[in-house]
Design a protein around this motif. Sequence first.
Motif, PDB file in Angstrom:
ATOM      1  N   PHE A  79       8.401   3.067   8.146  1.00 24.14           N
ATOM      2  CA  PHE A  79       7.709   2.939   9.419  1.00 24.14           C
ATOM      3  C   PHE A  79       7.078   1.559   9.515  1.00 24.14           C
ATOM      4  O   PHE A  79       6.885   0.870   8.513  1.00 24.14           O
ATOM      5  CB  PHE A  79       6.648   4.044   9.610  1.00 24.14           C
ATOM      6  N   THR A  80       6.789   1.155  10.729  1.00 25.87           N
ATOM      7  CA  THR A  80       6.175  -0.138  10.987  1.00 25.87           C
ATOM      8  C   THR A  80       4.845   0.084  11.679  1.00 25.87           C
ATOM      9  O   THR A  80       4.778   0.842  12.654  1.00 25.87           O
ATOM     10  CB  THR A  80       7.082  -1.022  11.870  1.00 25.87           C
ATOM     11  N   LEU A  81       3.791  -0.545  11.161  1.00 24.60           N
ATOM     12  CA  LEU A  81       2.480  -0.483  11.801  1.00 24.60           C
ATOM     13  C   LEU A  81       2.227  -1.801  12.510  1.00 24.60           C
ATOM     14  O   LEU A  81       2.588  -2.873  12.015  1.00 24.60           O
ATOM     15  CB  LEU A  81       1.383  -0.244  10.759  1.00 24.60           C
ATOM     16  N   GLY A  82       1.619  -1.697  13.679  1.00 25.85           N
ATOM     17  CA  GLY A  82       1.244  -2.874  14.438  1.00 25.85           C
ATOM     18  C   GLY A  82      -0.260  -2.893  14.642  1.00 25.85           C
ATOM     19  O   GLY A  82      -0.907  -1.845  14.684  1.00 25.85           O
ATOM     20  N   VAL A  83      -0.824  -4.082  14.758  1.00 24.49           N
ATOM     21  CA  VAL A  83      -2.254  -4.232  15.007  1.00 24.49           C
ATOM     22  C   VAL A  83      -2.446  -5.420  15.942  1.00 24.49           C
ATOM     23  O   VAL A  83      -1.701  -6.398  15.887  1.00 24.49           O
ATOM     24  CB  VAL A  83      -3.044  -4.399  13.678  1.00 24.49           C
ATOM     25  N   ALA A  84      -3.422  -5.301  16.817  1.00 24.36           N
ATOM     26  CA  ALA A  84      -3.762  -6.388  17.737  1.00 24.36           C
ATOM     27  C   ALA A  84      -5.274  -6.592  17.701  1.00 24.36           C
ATOM     28  O   ALA A  84      -6.040  -5.629  17.585  1.00 24.36           O
ATOM     29  CB  ALA A  84      -3.318  -6.045  19.155  1.00 24.36           C
ATOM     30  N   SER A  85      -5.689  -7.854  17.781  1.00 28.02           N
ATOM     31  CA  SER A  85      -7.111  -8.175  17.790  1.00 28.02           C
ATOM     32  C   SER A  85      -7.303  -9.602  18.289  1.00 28.02           C
ATOM     33  O   SER A  85      -6.650 -10.531  17.785  1.00 28.02           O
ATOM     34  CB  SER A  85      -7.697  -8.042  16.380  1.00 28.02           C
ATOM     35  N   GLY A  86      -8.176  -9.768  19.272  1.00 25.57           N
ATOM     36  CA  GLY A  86      -8.517 -11.097  19.760  1.00 25.57           C
ATOM     37  C   GLY A  86      -7.342 -11.900  20.274  1.00 25.57           C
ATOM     38  O   GLY A  86      -7.308 -13.114  20.112  1.00 25.57           O
ATOM     39  N   GLY A  87      -6.361 -11.235  20.866  1.00 27.99           N
ATOM     40  CA  GLY A  87      -5.197 -11.935  21.391  1.00 27.99           C
ATOM     41  C   GLY A  87      -4.095 -12.171  20.364  1.00 27.99           C
ATOM     42  O   GLY A  87      -3.049 -12.726  20.683  1.00 27.99           O
ATOM     43  N   TYR A  88      -4.303 -11.759  19.128  1.00 30.24           N
ATOM     44  CA  TYR A  88      -3.306 -11.909  18.075  1.00 30.24           C
ATOM     45  C   TYR A  88      -2.683 -10.555  17.775  1.00 30.24           C
ATOM     46  O   TYR A  88      -3.326  -9.521  17.930  1.00 30.24           O
ATOM     47  CB  TYR A  88      -3.938 -12.453  16.791  1.00 30.24           C
ATOM     48  N   THR A  89      -1.434 -10.573  17.322  1.00 35.52           N
ATOM     49  CA  THR A  89      -0.761  -9.338  16.923  1.00 35.52           C
ATOM     50  C   THR A  89      -0.045  -9.561  15.593  1.00 35.52           C
ATOM     51  O   THR A  89       0.300 -10.688  15.244  1.00 35.52           O
ATOM     52  CB  THR A  89       0.279  -8.877  17.966  1.00 35.52           C
ATOM     53  N   ALA A  90       0.173  -8.462  14.867  1.00 27.74           N
ATOM     54  CA  ALA A  90       0.927  -8.512  13.614  1.00 27.74           C
ATOM     55  C   ALA A  90       1.585  -7.161  13.405  1.00 27.74           C
ATOM     56  O   ALA A  90       1.086  -6.130  13.864  1.00 27.74           O
ATOM     57  CB  ALA A  90       0.007  -8.841  12.441  1.00 27.74           C
ATOM     58  N   GLU A  91       2.715  -7.168  12.727  1.00 29.03           N
ATOM     59  CA  GLU A  91       3.406  -5.937  12.359  1.00 29.03           C
ATOM     60  C   GLU A  91       3.806  -6.026  10.896  1.00 29.03           C
ATOM     61  O   GLU A  91       4.072  -7.114  10.382  1.00 29.03           O
ATOM     62  CB  GLU A  91       4.654  -5.718  13.225  1.00 29.03           C
ATOM     63  N   GLN A  92       3.826  -4.864  10.236  1.00 26.09           N
ATOM     64  CA  GLN A  92       4.230  -4.802   8.830  1.00 26.09           C
ATOM     65  C   GLN A  92       5.048  -3.538   8.634  1.00 26.09           C
ATOM     66  O   GLN A  92       4.632  -2.451   9.050  1.00 26.09           O
ATOM     67  CB  GLN A  92       3.003  -4.779   7.911  1.00 26.09           C
ATOM     68  N   ARG A  93       6.209  -3.693   7.996  1.00 27.99           N
ATOM     69  CA  ARG A  93       7.058  -2.551   7.680  1.00 27.99           C
ATOM     70  C   ARG A  93       6.615  -1.967   6.339  1.00 27.99           C
ATOM     71  O   ARG A  93       6.353  -2.711   5.386  1.00 27.99           O
ATOM     72  CB  ARG A  93       8.512  -2.987   7.593  1.00 27.99           C
ATOM     73  N   PHE A  94       6.552  -0.648   6.270  1.00 29.74           N
ATOM     74  CA  PHE A  94       6.185   0.057   5.039  1.00 29.74           C
ATOM     75  C   PHE A  94       7.261   1.079   4.703  1.00 29.74           C
ATOM     76  O   PHE A  94       7.910   1.627   5.591  1.00 29.74           O
ATOM     77  CB  PHE A  94       4.842   0.788   5.198  1.00 29.74           C
ATOM     78  N   ARG A  95       7.410   1.335   3.411  1.00 29.12           N
ATOM     79  CA  ARG A  95       8.275   2.408   2.923  1.00 29.12           C
ATOM     80  C   ARG A  95       7.463   3.159   1.878  1.00 29.12           C
ATOM     81  O   ARG A  95       6.893   2.555   0.977  1.00 29.12           O
ATOM     82  CB  ARG A  95       9.541   1.857   2.291  1.00 29.12           C
ATOM     83  N   THR A  96       7.401   4.462   2.027  1.00 31.18           N
ATOM     84  CA  THR A  96       6.732   5.274   1.019  1.00 31.18           C
ATOM     85  C   THR A  96       7.579   6.498   0.744  1.00 31.18           C
ATOM     86  O   THR A  96       8.357   6.940   1.586  1.00 31.18           O
ATOM     87  CB  THR A  96       5.296   5.647   1.428  1.00 31.18           C
ATOM     88  N   ARG A  97       7.425   7.003  -0.443  1.00 32.38           N
ATOM     89  CA  ARG A  97       8.199   8.158  -0.881  1.00 32.38           C
ATOM     90  C   ARG A  97       7.263   9.321  -1.138  1.00 32.38           C
ATOM     91  O   ARG A  97       6.181   9.147  -1.684  1.00 32.38           O
ATOM     92  CB  ARG A  97       8.942   7.788  -2.159  1.00 32.38           C
ATOM     93  N   VAL A  98       7.707  10.511  -0.735  1.00 34.66           N
ATOM     94  CA  VAL A  98       6.975  11.740  -1.026  1.00 34.66           C
ATOM     95  C   VAL A  98       7.843  12.555  -1.971  1.00 34.66           C
ATOM     96  O   VAL A  98       8.985  12.882  -1.657  1.00 34.66           O
ATOM     97  CB  VAL A  98       6.652  12.537   0.257  1.00 34.66           C
ATOM     98  N   ARG A  99       7.285  12.838  -3.138  1.00 36.17           N
ATOM     99  CA  ARG A  99       7.998  13.610  -4.164  1.00 36.17           C
ATOM    100  C   ARG A  99       7.649  15.090  -4.033  1.00 36.17           C
ATOM    101  O   ARG A  99       6.647  15.445  -3.428  1.00 36.17           O
ATOM    102  CB  ARG A  99       7.612  13.120  -5.552  1.00 36.17           C
ATOM    103  N   ALA A 100       8.456  15.916  -4.684  1.00 29.28           N
ATOM    104  CA  ALA A 100       8.206  17.364  -4.693  1.00 29.28           C
ATOM    105  C   ALA A 100       6.911  17.652  -5.426  1.00 29.28           C
ATOM    106  O   ALA A 100       6.540  16.945  -6.370  1.00 29.28           O
ATOM    107  CB  ALA A 100       9.360  18.089  -5.372  1.00 29.28           C
ATOM    108  N   GLY A 101       6.234  18.702  -5.011  1.00 28.38           N
ATOM    109  CA  GLY A 101       5.012  19.128  -5.682  1.00 28.38           C
ATOM    110  C   GLY A 101       5.349  19.782  -7.006  1.00 28.38           C
ATOM    111  O   GLY A 101       6.493  20.135  -7.280  1.00 28.38           O
TER     112      GLY A 101
END
Length: 124
Positions: A79-101
């Motif tokens: 997934f990609t998270l985006g953030v905006a503040s003071g007229g600036y924007t940034a995005e960062q792609r993340f990958r995470t894994r969920v294992r079995a319990g």
Amino acid sequence: PGAYTLSARAGGLSFVTRSLPEGQVGTAYSAEIAVVGGQGAHTWRLAAGQLPPGLSLSSSTGPILELAGTPTEVGTYDFTLGVASGGYTAEQRFRTRVRAGTTTPSVGGWTTFTPVSGARIIHV
């Protein structure tokens, strides 16, 4: 929970957090995502992809956002998270894994366990 040293350049907005820990189905999960820069309130959004089922983003308006909850499905999530503040924007792609319990092992039909120190075991 974690400590961050943040230093801002003149203008701009960038992610400090570049990766996330793995999760486990049925186990509470919490991770902080931090940015540096911008001015004033921060507006966070899920820009693309899907969060692991059971996890959600906090409603932060500051430079640190929390991804938390209890994962419910095994998988690898991009997934990609985006953030905006003071007229600036940034995005960062993340990958995470969920294992079995983990499951409670069984020996000959009896459930095995390790008692907590000081606990009493009563068989009826």
